[in-house]
Design a protein around this motif. Structure first.
Motif, short mmCIF file in Angstrom:
data_model
loop_
_atom_site.label_atom_id
_atom_site.label_comp_id
_atom_site.label_asym_id
_atom_site.label_seq_id
_atom_site.Cartn_x
_atom_site.Cartn_y
_atom_site.Cartn_z
N VAL A 45 33.80 -28.99 16.36
CA VAL A 45 32.60 -28.98 17.20
C VAL A 45 31.37 -28.80 16.32
O VAL A 45 31.37 -27.96 15.40
N ASP A 46 30.35 -29.60 16.59
CA ASP A 46 29.08 -29.47 15.88
C ASP A 46 27.99 -29.74 16.92
O ASP A 46 27.69 -30.89 17.21
N GLY A 47 27.45 -28.69 17.50
CA GLY A 47 26.46 -28.87 18.56
C GLY A 47 27.07 -29.62 19.72
O GLY A 47 28.11 -29.24 20.26
N GLU A 48 26.44 -30.74 20.07
CA GLU A 48 26.92 -31.55 21.19
C GLU A 48 28.13 -32.40 20.81
O GLU A 48 28.84 -32.93 21.66
N ARG A 49 28.31 -32.58 19.49
CA ARG A 49 29.35 -33.49 19.03
C ARG A 49 30.71 -32.81 18.98
O ARG A 49 30.84 -31.74 18.39
N PHE A 65 45.04 -26.00 11.02
CA PHE A 65 46.49 -25.89 10.82
C PHE A 65 47.15 -25.14 11.98
O PHE A 65 48.35 -25.28 12.20
N SER A 66 46.38 -24.34 12.71
CA SER A 66 46.96 -23.57 13.82
C SER A 66 46.80 -24.26 15.16
O SER A 66 47.14 -23.68 16.19
N GLY A 67 46.20 -25.45 15.17
CA GLY A 67 45.96 -26.14 16.45
C GLY A 67 44.74 -25.60 17.17
O GLY A 67 44.54 -25.88 18.35
N GLY A 68 43.94 -24.82 16.46
CA GLY A 68 42.73 -24.25 17.06
C GLY A 68 41.55 -25.19 16.88
O GLY A 68 41.70 -26.41 16.76
N ARG A 69 40.39 -24.60 16.85
CA ARG A 69 39.15 -25.39 16.84
C ARG A 69 38.21 -24.82 15.78
O ARG A 69 38.11 -23.61 15.65
N ALA A 70 37.55 -25.71 15.05
CA ALA A 70 36.54 -25.26 14.08
C ALA A 70 35.16 -25.65 14.58
O ALA A 70 34.92 -26.82 14.87
N VAL A 71 34.29 -24.66 14.69
CA VAL A 71 32.91 -24.91 15.12
C VAL A 71 32.04 -24.77 13.88
O VAL A 71 32.09 -23.75 13.20
N LEU A 72 31.26 -25.82 13.57
CA LEU A 72 30.45 -25.76 12.36
C LEU A 72 28.99 -25.56 12.71
O LEU A 72 28.44 -26.28 13.55
#
Ligand code: J2J
Length: 548
Positions: free
Chosen positions: A46-50, A260-267
Motif C-alpha cells: 500500500v502506498d497512499g491510494e495505490r 513472506f508472512s502473507g501480510g501487508r507492507a504500507v510504505l
C-alpha cells in the motif's frame, strides 16, 4: 558487478546451511508468484491510494523485469536504486531480484559523491531514481552521475517527468503481454540461490566504499527468521517509514518479513507523526519500526493525537542506543509493546522477544535470530572476555557475509582470518544470552541511526586549503543522539567557518545528513602517543561548559 569480488562462505559451511534447510537455493524473485498462487489478490503493498495485490506484485515485477532485460540488463549486472518509500520501490526491487540484476540500495539524501563512488566501485549499469523528490531533481543528478561513471549506465526514472535519454520505469511496469508466458520465460533465466541478490551500504564507509553483498539464500533466511522472531503472520500490516533501502525496514522483519508472512507492507516516505498516525489509522497498522530518535518523537506526539492507534501491536526500535528509561516510555505512550532490535547491514540481527518481561524488553537489545549465529566478545588484545564482561563483539553466521565487496585490504581489517566480522560495537552478553550494547570502538558518528564515517568527513575537509589538521567526532545530542562536530587547526593566517565547510562538502556532492553541525577551531589538535588526533580528549573538550 564482479563475482570474484565477493567473499564466499567456506564450502563446508555453505553445504551445512543448505543441508539444514537454512538456505533454500531459491532466488528471492521467485517468491511473488508463490505468494500470488497462495494469496491471490489479497493486498500486499500500500502506498497512499495505490494498492497492489500479491498477483499484481508478481505480474508487475515480471513486466518490469522483462523491460529491464529488453534494455540490456541481465543476471549479474547491478544498478543503483535511489527511491523514496513508495510502491515502485517494491516492484523495482522484485524486478531486479527476478532477473538477477543486483540492486545497490542507496538513500534519497545521497548525492553525486556517494552515487558516483559506490556506482564506480560496483560497476553499475544503471541508476534508478525518482524524477524529482522533495524539490530536488534526481533525474538530472542521475545523468550527471552516469556521465561520471567509467562505464555507460542507463538512467531509469520513476515519475511523470521522464526526459529524453531516460528510461520510463512506470511504462515498463504497466506494459501489457501475457503474464504466464512471461512468468515461464523469467523462471527459465532465474538466478540461483547462491548468487548475490542485493547490495547494502555499510554504516560508516571509510573512504573505501564498504558495500555488503547479500545472497538470495542468506537474505531470505534473514527475513524469514526475523519474521518468526517477531511473530509476523498473515494479519501483519507493517508500516515502513525509515528509508526502505536500509536493511532494518527492508528485512528486519520489515517489508520482506511482512510479505513472506502473507501480510501487508504500507510504505510511507515521511516519519512525521501526523502522517504516521494517519497511516496507522487508515490501514490498521499492526507493526512498524523506528530509530530511537523517531520513536521518541512519535511517543511525545501520541499524547495529543486524535488518530486511532489501537491496532498497533509492536514497535521495533533499533539502529542506535536506547536507554532503558527512554525504552520504558515508548510502549505505553504508543499503546503497544516494544521490541528492541540490534542489527547491522553486515548481517547479525537480534531482537528482544515480543513477550519479554520489562527488564529484557527495555534493558537489552535481544538475542540473535538464528541458532547458527556465533557471537564472540573480545578484549582489546583479542582474547575472549569472561562471561558478562564488556568487549568488542565479533560475529559469524549464515547471513553474515565474510567480506565487503571488492576491498581486500579493508576486509583484512574488518574480518578476522577465520571469518569473524568485527562489529566495532562494545557489548556484554547477559546470562540469558541477550546482547546489551555498551558503546563502540569504531570511528563513526551515529546521527539518528544514519551512520557517518569520521574518516570520510575528515578526508573531504582535509582537502580544503585552509585546513592543517582535522578530526570529526560525535557530539551528544538530545534529539538525534549524536551530531558531527569538526575540530580543525588551520594554516597560519587562514580562517574557516562552519558555513564554508558546509558549502565545500555540498559542492562535492556529499549527502546533507553528513555535513558537520559544529566547528571548533584549535591552534593544534591534541594527539595520542602514536600521533593521531586524540578523539577521546576532543570529546571531553566538547563536554566542558565553555570550550576555548
Ligand atoms: C545500539 N546500536 C545499534 C541498537 C544498531 C536492524 C536494526 C538496525 C540496523 C542498523 C539494521 C543498535 N543499539 N539497538 O541493519 O537490520 C548500531 C551498531 C551497529 C550499527 C549497524 C537492522 N542497532 N546499532 O542500524 O548497518 O553500531 O544497521 O553495528 O545501519 O548500528 O548499522 P546499520
Amino acid at each position: 558487478m564482479n563475482p570474484d569480488d565477493v567473499t564466499p562462505w567456506p564450502a563446508d559451511l555453505a553445504h551445512a546451511y543448505r543441508a539444514a534447510g537454512l538456505w533454500r537455493g531459491r532466488p528471492l524473485g521467485s517468491y511473488p508468484w508463490e505468494w500470488a498462487d497462495q494469496w491471490g489478490d489479497r493486498t500486499a503493498v500500500v502506498d497512499g491510494e495505490r494498492r497492489l495485490g500479491y498477483r499484481d506484485l508478481a505480474e508487475r515485477s515480471d513486466a518490469l523485469a522483462e523491460g529491464l532485460a529488453a534494455s540490456g540488463l541481465g543476471r549479474g549486472d547491478s544498478v543503483l536504486v535511489q527511491l523514496p518509500n513508495g510502491w515502485e520501490f517494491v516492484v523495482v526491487a522484485f524486478a531486479c531480484l527476478r532477473l538477477g540484476v543486483v540492486p545497490v540500495m542507496m538513500l534519497p539524501p545521497h548525492r553525486e559523491y556517494e552515487l558516483t563512488s559506490i556506482g564506480a566501485h560496483v560497476g553499475v549499469k544503471g541508476i534508478v531514481v525518482p524524477d524529482t523528490w522533495r524539490g530536488y531533481d534526481h533525474q538530472a543528478l542521475a545523468h550527471r552521475v552516469a556521465s561520471a561513471l567509467p562505464e555507460p549506465a542507463r538512467v531509469l526514472v520513476v515519475g511523470d517527468d521522464v526526459r529524453p535519454g531516460s528510461v520510463d520505469v512506470r511504462t515498463l511496469i504497466e506494459r501489457g503481454g501475457d503474464p504466464s508466458a512471461r512468468r515461464e520465460a523469467l523462471d527459465a533465466r532465474a538466478p540461483s540461490g547462491s548468487d548475490v541478490a542485493l547490495m547494502l551500504l555499510s554504516g560508516g564507509t571509510t573512504g573505501v566504499p564498504k558495500v555488503i553483498s547479500r545472497t538470495h539464500d542468506d537474505y531470505e533466511y534473514n527475513a524469514r527468521r526475523s519474521a518468526l522472531a517477531c511473530g509476523f503472520d498473515a494479519g501483519t500490516v507493517y508500516l515502513a517509514v525509515l528509508p526502505a533501502g536500509h536493511n532494518f525496514p527492508l528485512a528486519s522483519p520489515g517489508i520482506l518479513g511482512a510479505l513472506f508472512s502473507g501480510g501487508r507492507a504500507v510504505l510511507l516516505p515521511s516519519p512525521r507523526p501526523d502522517a504516521v498516525f494517519a497511516a496507522i489509522e487508515a490501514e490498521g497498522v499492526t507493526s512498524t519500526s523506528a530509530v530511537p530518535a523517531v520513536a521518541l518523537r512519535w511517543a511525545s506526539a501520541a499524547a495529543t493525537t486524535s488518530a486511532d492507534l489501537s491496532t498497533l501491536r509492536t514497535i521495533h526500535v533499533g539502529g542506535s542506543v536506547l536507554s532503558p528509561e527512554v525504552a520504558a516510555r515508548i510502549g505505553p505512550a504508543l499503546g503497544c509493546r516494544l521490541q528492541q532490535v540490534y542489527g547491522m547491514a553486515e548481517g547479525l540481527i537480534c531482537y528482544t522477544p515480543p513477550d519479554a518481561p520489562p527488564e529484557i524488553a527495555n534493558g537489552t537489545q535481544g538475542a540473535p535470530i538464528s541458532p547458527y549465529d556465533e557471537l564472540l566478545v573480545i578484549d582489546p588484545d583479542g582474547n575472549p572476555v569472561l562471561p558478562g564482561e564488556i568487549g568488542e563483539l565479533l560475529t559469524r553466521g549464515p547471513y553474515t557475509p565474510r567480506g565487503y565487496y571488492g576491498v581486500p585490504d579493508q576486509n583484512a581489517v574488518s574480518f578476522t582470518p577465520d571469518g569473524w566480522y568485527r562489529t566495532g560495537d562494545l557489548v556484554r552478553i547477559t546470562p540469558e544470552g541477550n546482547v546489551v550494547v555498551c558503546g563502540r570502538v569504531k570511528d563513526l558518528i551515529n546521527r539518528g541511526g544514519e551512520k557517518i564515517s569520521s574518516g570520510e568527513i575528515e578526508t573531504l575537509v582535509q582537502e580544503m586549503p585552509q585546513v592543517s589538521e582535522v578530526a570529526a567526532v560525535a557530539m551528544p545530542d538530545p534529539e538525534v543522539g549524536e551530531r558531527v562536530c569538526l575540530f580543525a587547526s588551520l594554516h597560519p593566517g587562514r580562517t574557516l567557518t562552519l558555513e564554508e565547510v558546509a558549502e565545500s562538502l555540498t559542492a562535492r556532492g556529499v549527502a546533507a545528513f553528513k555535513i558537520p553541525e559544529r566547528l571548533e577551531l584549535l591552534p593544534t589538535l591534541p594527539h595520542t602517543s602514536i600521533g593521531k588526533p586524540d578523539k577521546k580528549a576532543l570529546r571531553t573538550h566538547l563536554l566542558t561548559p565553555n570550550p576555548t
